[in-house]
Design an enzyme around this catalytic site. Structure first.
Site, PDB file in Angstrom:
ATOM      1  N   ARG A 264       0.794  -1.106  -0.059  1.00 23.47           N
ATOM      2  CA  ARG A 264      -0.070   0.084   0.039  1.00 23.47           C
ATOM      3  C   ARG A 264       0.862   1.198   0.211  1.00 23.47           C
ATOM      4  NH1 ARG A 264      -4.691  -1.848   4.496  1.00 23.47           N
ATOM      5  NH2 ARG A 264      -5.367  -3.623   3.619  1.00 23.47           N
ATOM      6  N   ARG A 279       2.543   1.234  10.434  1.00 20.50           N
ATOM      7  CA  ARG A 279       2.105   1.487   9.080  1.00 20.50           C
ATOM      8  C   ARG A 279       3.144   1.439   8.085  1.00 20.50           C
ATOM      9  NH1 ARG A 279      -2.698   4.047   7.783  1.00 20.50           N
ATOM     10  NH2 ARG A 279      -2.766   4.653  10.012  1.00 20.50           N
ATOM     11  N   GLU A 351      -5.783  -0.731  15.559  1.00 23.59           N
ATOM     12  CA  GLU A 351      -6.618  -1.739  15.012  1.00 23.59           C
ATOM     13  C   GLU A 351      -5.627  -2.736  14.450  1.00 23.59           C
ATOM     14  OE1 GLU A 351      -7.334  -2.491  10.386  1.00 23.59           O
ATOM     15  OE2 GLU A 351      -7.212  -0.438  10.824  1.00 23.59           O
ATOM     16  N   SER A 354      -9.833  -5.663  10.607  1.00 15.46           N
ATOM     17  CA  SER A 354     -11.140  -5.282  10.146  1.00 15.46           C
ATOM     18  C   SER A 354     -11.984  -6.179   9.550  1.00 15.46           C
ATOM     19  CB  SER A 354     -10.905  -4.102   9.177  1.00 15.46           C
ATOM     20  OG  SER A 354     -10.553  -2.755   9.802  1.00 15.46           O
ATOM     21  N   ARG A 393       1.438  -6.321  12.882  1.00 14.32           N
ATOM     22  CA  ARG A 393       0.905  -5.548  14.288  1.00 14.32           C
ATOM     23  C   ARG A 393       0.864  -6.568  15.260  1.00 14.32           C
ATOM     24  NH1 ARG A 393      -3.334  -0.783  12.300  1.00 14.32           N
ATOM     25  NH2 ARG A 393      -1.901   0.264  10.908  1.00 14.32           N
TER      26      ARG A 393
END
Length: 426
Positions: A264, A279, A351, A354, A393
């Site tokens: 990403r 990130r 987070e 999801s 993460r």
């Protein structure tokens, strides 16, 4: 993609519903285009009818050896006008489709109101965060001495890349194997290995294109003029496995999983999480996808949340579950739950998964259907996806939650078999 009929018949209701997501529908533009489309379609159909009747008359005159020259000229004029009308209708439909492709999915009625992540609603918490009797370090301070190398990643590829070696590389691998084993052996997902490079059509199917092209890495080399895109999630490749398919109803649900790297560019996220590996441009994830009967998708959403929670509970990591508000909901999602793990180094929940129900939004874009056993007619499936979990993460959470005062990292009991029985990284 939303059902075009919905926009034609209930445009005001759709626009009101999408305001929950912070998306403003240009009602006037759509109404004008739809009025023009109807007019062009009626004109085209009338010309086609006139041509058909004229051709029939032409054949009759021809069979009687009567003069057809005047009728032929009339038919030629009709044909020319009809072709021009068909081209105009096609161009207008392309314009309408382009608008449709950029309209997000409708939020489910249970989605909370709100503009940003600050308005997300907490559903429950699991396990109280550890109260350390010393100041806990973050994953960078802890991980650097065990093989977490940000500088090497920057030398190789620039910012937001990482090199893992030794114990932390082993921990990263152990987590992926553990997650896959739980999802395949306990939750019934079928493991897949899929391409990391896909065509634009696959991204259009799941909703990353055209809206989020700036967040994707794209190759300059092309295949027959078409570039490849690096996947930002295995959701793309797994969900597109049913593109253009009509599945037997008894084959549902399909439970699919894969461990892949994800890429990403996250152009809009610079300035956030610049420290550490929260990130990254490249990270690994175990993805869960389910293809289900429309009547069962919201029950399956709750089930998939439990599948993701199981990983965190086995690792004994404190977390909370939140329901995303309309303003924080993703483009393709009708409803999303986030799992947020506690990070002692940041003293906050972050987070880690999801889980989303996309209803028939992606299926309509992909034309993914099943044959209803009662009506024998094809119907759109519902698609769901979720992280089970983001591996980097999760590694950060393990490093920070399992540290001790001496800077050692204890290995969760569930992971020890995947680390050859190693109990402490020291």
């Amino acid at each position: 993609m939303l059902d075009p009929k919905l926009l034609r018949t209930k445009l005001d209701e759709v626009a009101a519903c999408l305001k929950k997501k912070g998306f403003i529908v240009d009602i006037n533009q759509l109404q004008l285009l739809e009025k023009e489309r109807k007019s062009l379609q009626a004109k085209t159909e009338q010309l086609q009818s006139e041509r058909k009747a004229g051709s029939k008359k032409f054949g009759l005159l021809k069979s009687k050896n009567e003069d057809t020259s005047a009728l032929k000229k009339q038919l030629d004029d009709i044909t020319e006008t009809m072709k021009a009308s068909e081209v105009a209708l096609k161009e207008l439909q392309i314009k309408l489709d382009a608008i449709l492709m950029n309209i997000p999915n409708l939020p489910h009625e249970s989605v909370p109101e709100g503009a940003s992540e600050e308005d997300n609603v907490e559903i429950r918490r699991w396990k109280t965060p550890t109260d350390f009797n010393f100041k806990p370090l973050d994953h960078i301070e802890l991980g650097e001495k065990y093989g977490l190398d940000i500088e090497a990643g920057a030398r190789l590829s620039g910012s937001r890349f990482i090199v893992l070696r030794g114990p932390v590389a082993r921990l990263h691998r152990a987590l992926s194997q553990f997650m896959l084993d739980v999802q395949t052996k306990e939750h019934g997902y079928e493991e897949h290995y899929t391409p990391y490079l896909v065509h634009a059509s696959a991204l259009e199917g799941t909703g990353q294109l055209p809206k989020f092209e700036q967040d994707m890495f794209k190759t300059t080399a092309t295949e027959q003029g078409e570039p490849h895109y690096l996947i930002s999630t295995a959701e793309i490749s797994l969900t597109n496995l049913v593109r253009g398919q009509i599945l037997p109803e008894q084959q549902l649900p399909l439970r699919l999983t894969a461990h892949t790297p994800c890429f990403r560019s996250e152009a809009g996220s610079y300035g956030r999480d610049t420290r550490g590996i929260i990130r990254q441009h490249q990270f690994d994830k175990v993805e869960m996808v389910q293809i289900v009967h429309p009547d069962k998708s919201f029950a399956v959403l709750e089930e998939m949340v439990v599948h993701a929670e199981t990983i965190l509970q086995r690792l004994e990591l404190p977390y909370r579950l939140v329901s995303l508000c309309g303003g924080d909901l993703g483009f393709s999602a009708a409803k999303t739950y986030d799992l947020e793990v506690w990070l002692p180094g940041q003293q906050k929940y972050r987070e880690i998964s999801s889980v989303s129900n996309c209803t028939n939004f992606q299926a309509r874009r992909m034309q993914a259907r099943f044959r209803n056993s009662k009506t024998n007619k094809p119907e759109l499936v519902h698609t769901l996806n979720g992280s089970g979990l983001a591996i980097g993460r999760t590694m950060v959470a393990v490093i920070e939650n399992y540290q001790d005062e001496e800077g050692r990292i204890h290995i969760p009991e569930a992971l020890q078999p995947y680390m050859d029985g190693l109990k402490v990284i020291s």
